[in-house]
Write a protein that holds these residues in place. Sequence first.
Motif, short mmCIF file in Angstrom:
data_model
loop_
_atom_site.label_atom_id
_atom_site.label_comp_id
_atom_site.label_asym_id
_atom_site.label_seq_id
_atom_site.Cartn_x
_atom_site.Cartn_y
_atom_site.Cartn_z
N LEU A 1 0.85 -1.18 0.00
CA LEU A 1 0.00 0.00 0.00
C LEU A 1 0.88 1.23 0.00
O LEU A 1 2.05 1.18 0.38
N SER A 2 0.31 2.33 -0.45
CA SER A 2 1.04 3.59 -0.52
C SER A 2 0.05 4.73 -0.27
O SER A 2 -1.04 4.76 -0.85
N LEU A 3 0.45 5.64 0.60
CA LEU A 3 -0.34 6.83 0.91
C LEU A 3 0.19 7.98 0.07
O LEU A 3 1.41 8.19 0.01
N ASN A 4 -0.69 8.75 -0.57
CA ASN A 4 -0.19 9.84 -1.40
C ASN A 4 0.30 11.00 -0.53
O ASN A 4 0.06 11.04 0.67
N SER A 5 0.99 11.94 -1.14
CA SER A 5 1.68 13.01 -0.41
C SER A 5 0.74 13.97 0.31
O SER A 5 1.15 14.60 1.28
N THR A 6 -0.50 14.08 -0.12
CA THR A 6 -1.44 14.95 0.57
C THR A 6 -2.18 14.20 1.68
O THR A 6 -2.92 14.80 2.45
N GLY A 7 -1.99 12.89 1.74
CA GLY A 7 -2.60 12.09 2.79
C GLY A 7 -4.08 11.82 2.62
O GLY A 7 -4.73 11.36 3.54
N ASN A 8 -4.61 12.08 1.42
CA ASN A 8 -6.04 11.86 1.23
C ASN A 8 -6.40 10.59 0.46
O ASN A 8 -7.55 10.21 0.45
N HIS A 9 -5.44 9.93 -0.16
CA HIS A 9 -5.72 8.69 -0.89
C HIS A 9 -4.73 7.60 -0.49
O HIS A 9 -3.54 7.87 -0.30
N ILE A 10 -5.24 6.39 -0.43
CA ILE A 10 -4.42 5.21 -0.20
C ILE A 10 -4.59 4.30 -1.41
O ILE A 10 -5.72 4.02 -1.82
N ALA A 11 -3.48 3.84 -1.96
CA ALA A 11 -3.52 2.83 -3.02
C ALA A 11 -3.17 1.50 -2.37
O ALA A 11 -2.20 1.42 -1.61
N VAL A 12 -3.96 0.48 -2.66
CA VAL A 12 -3.74 -0.85 -2.08
C VAL A 12 -3.57 -1.84 -3.22
O VAL A 12 -4.43 -1.94 -4.10
#
Length: 182
Positions: A19-30
């Motif tokens: 998983l990865s959290l984007n730099s603005t902290g509003n989306h998570i990719a799983v």
Amino acid sequence: NKSSVRTSPETNDCYAIDLSLNSTGNHIAVLTVPSTIQLFDASTLKHLSSLSSTSNNFDSHDSSSSITINSIHYAYISPNTLFASTNKNLVLVWDTRTPQQETFQLNGCADEHKFLSVTCNNEDLLVAAGSELKGEENVAIAFWDLRAPINKQLLGYYTESHSDDIIHVEFSRMNSNKLKYL
């Protein structure tokens, strides 16, 4: 909520492998098994979309032509850019605002490799991918410069720098020209 991520039909279990959290902290990719990238709102965990490709075959029954995604990583500056390492000597890049097709592909070494890990530097200018060990001594870290022309040619790669699979690559946050890997 199991209905929001792909489940295994045999056991009805969900397997998230990265998983990865984007730099603005509003989306998570799983990244889930088998090779599905699901996007979620980070605050509500509401499913937003699934990434797909019109030019690549994810998860087909023919494993020789199917692409398996092994790791994902959001860019640091651009919160909508997501990188994915694959088993087919490619790194796929998406703008997650248009999830139906990857934005572009980064082609790997002439010597075919399965990329197990991917990262970018602090400025989103360099991308690196670590490969699976092939044979007894053939492993590589490939590099791309995203400032290059639209075809995003391979900048270069290191071999003979490691003696096993490279399962994690990461540029130093203090010096974005230095890379560490496992």
